[in-house]
Design a protein around this motif. Sequence first.
Motif, PDB file in Angstrom:
ATOM      1  N   PHE A  90      11.842  11.987 -11.399  1.00  0.00           N
ATOM      2  CA  PHE A  90      12.096  10.974 -10.377  1.00  0.00           C
ATOM      3  C   PHE A  90      12.651   9.736 -11.048  1.00  0.00           C
ATOM      4  N   LEU A  91      13.628   9.130 -10.433  1.00  0.00           N
ATOM      5  CA  LEU A  91      14.175   7.859 -10.870  1.00  0.00           C
ATOM      6  C   LEU A  91      13.959   6.882  -9.725  1.00  0.00           C
ATOM      7  N   ILE A  92      13.189   5.853  -9.989  1.00  0.00           N
ATOM      8  CA  ILE A  92      12.844   4.881  -8.950  1.00  0.00           C
ATOM      9  C   ILE A  92      13.319   3.510  -9.402  1.00  0.00           C
ATOM     10  N   GLU A  93      14.098   2.855  -8.574  1.00  0.00           N
ATOM     11  CA  GLU A  93      14.524   1.486  -8.846  1.00  0.00           C
ATOM     12  C   GLU A  93      13.602   0.578  -8.049  1.00  0.00           C
ATOM     13  N   THR A  94      12.964  -0.348  -8.737  1.00  0.00           N
ATOM     14  CA  THR A  94      12.015  -1.204  -8.038  1.00  0.00           C
ATOM     15  C   THR A  94      11.814  -2.521  -8.762  1.00  0.00           C
ATOM     16  N   HIS A  95      11.312  -3.474  -8.034  1.00  0.00           N
ATOM     17  CA  HIS A  95      10.816  -4.730  -8.593  1.00  0.00           C
ATOM     18  C   HIS A  95       9.327  -4.836  -8.278  1.00  0.00           C
ATOM     19  N   SER A  96       8.734  -3.746  -7.831  1.00  0.00           N
ATOM     20  CA  SER A  96       7.372  -3.751  -7.321  1.00  0.00           C
ATOM     21  C   SER A  96       6.321  -3.577  -8.416  1.00  0.00           C
ATOM     22  N   ASP A  97       5.477  -4.586  -8.562  1.00  0.00           N
ATOM     23  CA  ASP A  97       4.346  -4.446  -9.472  1.00  0.00           C
ATOM     24  C   ASP A  97       3.354  -3.399  -8.967  1.00  0.00           C
ATOM     25  N   PHE A  98       3.351  -3.152  -7.664  1.00  0.00           N
ATOM     26  CA  PHE A  98       2.435  -2.164  -7.106  1.00  0.00           C
ATOM     27  C   PHE A  98       2.770  -0.773  -7.626  1.00  0.00           C
TER      28      PHE A  98
ATOM     29  N   VAL B  83       4.471  -0.144 -10.565  1.00  0.00           N
ATOM     30  CA  VAL B  83       4.200  -0.172 -12.006  1.00  0.00           C
ATOM     31  C   VAL B  83       2.695  -0.069 -12.265  1.00  0.00           C
ATOM     32  N   ASP B  84       1.907  -0.822 -11.522  1.00  0.00           N
ATOM     33  CA  ASP B  84       0.454  -0.809 -11.714  1.00  0.00           C
ATOM     34  C   ASP B  84      -0.159   0.527 -11.300  1.00  0.00           C
ATOM     35  N   ARG B  85       0.313   1.117 -10.204  1.00  0.00           N
ATOM     36  CA  ARG B  85      -0.255   2.393  -9.775  1.00  0.00           C
ATOM     37  C   ARG B  85       0.090   3.496 -10.776  1.00  0.00           C
ATOM     38  N   ALA B  86       1.266   3.419 -11.395  1.00  0.00           N
ATOM     39  CA  ALA B  86       1.597   4.384 -12.446  1.00  0.00           C
ATOM     40  C   ALA B  86       0.581   4.272 -13.580  1.00  0.00           C
ATOM     41  N   SER B  87       0.193   3.055 -13.936  1.00  0.00           N
ATOM     42  CA  SER B  87      -0.838   2.855 -14.965  1.00  0.00           C
ATOM     43  C   SER B  87      -2.150   3.509 -14.564  1.00  0.00           C
ATOM     44  N   ILE B  88      -2.526   3.328 -13.316  1.00  0.00           N
ATOM     45  CA  ILE B  88      -3.776   3.908 -12.815  1.00  0.00           C
ATOM     46  C   ILE B  88      -3.719   5.429 -12.862  1.00  0.00           C
ATOM     47  N   GLU B  89      -2.602   6.002 -12.446  1.00  0.00           N
ATOM     48  CA  GLU B  89      -2.477   7.461 -12.435  1.00  0.00           C
ATOM     49  C   GLU B  89      -2.473   8.032 -13.852  1.00  0.00           C
ATOM     50  N   ILE B  90      -1.929   7.309 -14.812  1.00  0.00           N
ATOM     51  CA  ILE B  90      -2.000   7.745 -16.212  1.00  0.00           C
ATOM     52  C   ILE B  90      -3.439   7.674 -16.692  1.00  0.00           C
ATOM     53  N   ARG B  91      -4.108   6.577 -16.400  1.00  0.00           N
ATOM     54  CA  ARG B  91      -5.508   6.418 -16.803  1.00  0.00           C
ATOM     55  C   ARG B  91      -6.386   7.499 -16.185  1.00  0.00           C
TER      56      ARG B  91
ATOM     57  N   ARG C  87       0.834  -1.203   0.000  1.00  0.00           N
ATOM     58  CA  ARG C  87       0.000   0.000   0.000  1.00  0.00           C
ATOM     59  C   ARG C  87       0.872   1.259   0.000  1.00  0.00           C
ATOM     60  N   ALA C  88       1.946   1.252   0.780  1.00  0.00           N
ATOM     61  CA  ALA C  88       2.848   2.411   0.829  1.00  0.00           C
ATOM     62  C   ALA C  88       3.531   2.618  -0.516  1.00  0.00           C
ATOM     63  N   GLN C  89       3.918   1.541  -1.183  1.00  0.00           N
ATOM     64  CA  GLN C  89       4.537   1.665  -2.501  1.00  0.00           C
ATOM     65  C   GLN C  89       3.565   2.291  -3.498  1.00  0.00           C
ATOM     66  N   ALA C  90       2.335   1.828  -3.485  1.00  0.00           N
ATOM     67  CA  ALA C  90       1.331   2.365  -4.394  1.00  0.00           C
ATOM     68  C   ALA C  90       1.040   3.833  -4.085  1.00  0.00           C
ATOM     69  N   GLU C  91       0.895   4.159  -2.811  1.00  0.00           N
ATOM     70  CA  GLU C  91       0.599   5.548  -2.427  1.00  0.00           C
ATOM     71  C   GLU C  91       1.760   6.481  -2.747  1.00  0.00           C
ATOM     72  N   LEU C  92       2.996   6.005  -2.573  1.00  0.00           N
ATOM     73  CA  LEU C  92       4.156   6.814  -2.944  1.00  0.00           C
ATOM     74  C   LEU C  92       4.116   7.127  -4.439  1.00  0.00           C
ATOM     75  N   THR C  93       3.754   6.156  -5.243  1.00  0.00           N
ATOM     76  CA  THR C  93       3.647   6.361  -6.684  1.00  0.00           C
ATOM     77  C   THR C  93       2.600   7.415  -7.003  1.00  0.00           C
ATOM     78  N   SER C  94       1.459   7.363  -6.323  1.00  0.00           N
ATOM     79  CA  SER C  94       0.419   8.377  -6.538  1.00  0.00           C
ATOM     80  C   SER C  94       0.910   9.763  -6.147  1.00  0.00           C
ATOM     81  N   LEU C  95       1.614   9.853  -5.037  1.00  0.00           N
ATOM     82  CA  LEU C  95       2.156  11.139  -4.597  1.00  0.00           C
ATOM     83  C   LEU C  95       3.129  11.700  -5.634  1.00  0.00           C
ATOM     84  N   LEU C  96       4.056  10.880  -6.098  1.00  0.00           N
ATOM     85  CA  LEU C  96       5.021  11.348  -7.095  1.00  0.00           C
ATOM     86  C   LEU C  96       4.336  11.738  -8.401  1.00  0.00           C
TER      87      LEU C  96
END
Length: 99
Positions: free
Chosen positions: A25-33, A35-43, A3-12
């Motif tokens: 921002f440059l984020i190094e991650t293996h987190s699908d949360f 990647v998926d939240r970025a999709s949601i924020e674009i949508r 949840r924190a990973q997803a919320e951080l993505t929304s904040l950024l």
Amino acid sequence: HPRAQAELTSLLARIAGRNPGKFRFLIETHSDFIVDRASIEIRNKTIAAKDVSLAFFNMEKASAKIANIGYDNSGNLINVPNGYRKFFNDETNRFLGLN
């Protein structure tokens, strides 16, 4: 903390989306949360698809091939190379007993 990973993505996305070209921002991650939240924020049009991309590192023998994966305006991944998510899909199939 998914949840924190997803919320951080929304904040950024909100920060970058309100100030186009001002923040990077440059984020190094293996987190699908993330990647998926970025999709949601674009949508949701919080951030433009053209302002988000993924660098996918694929190991091939002793070197790494780097592919740039983008998003379309609906938040779908585009230019996805073969092998992206292969490990995760294989593990899911093993977990479900589909191998």
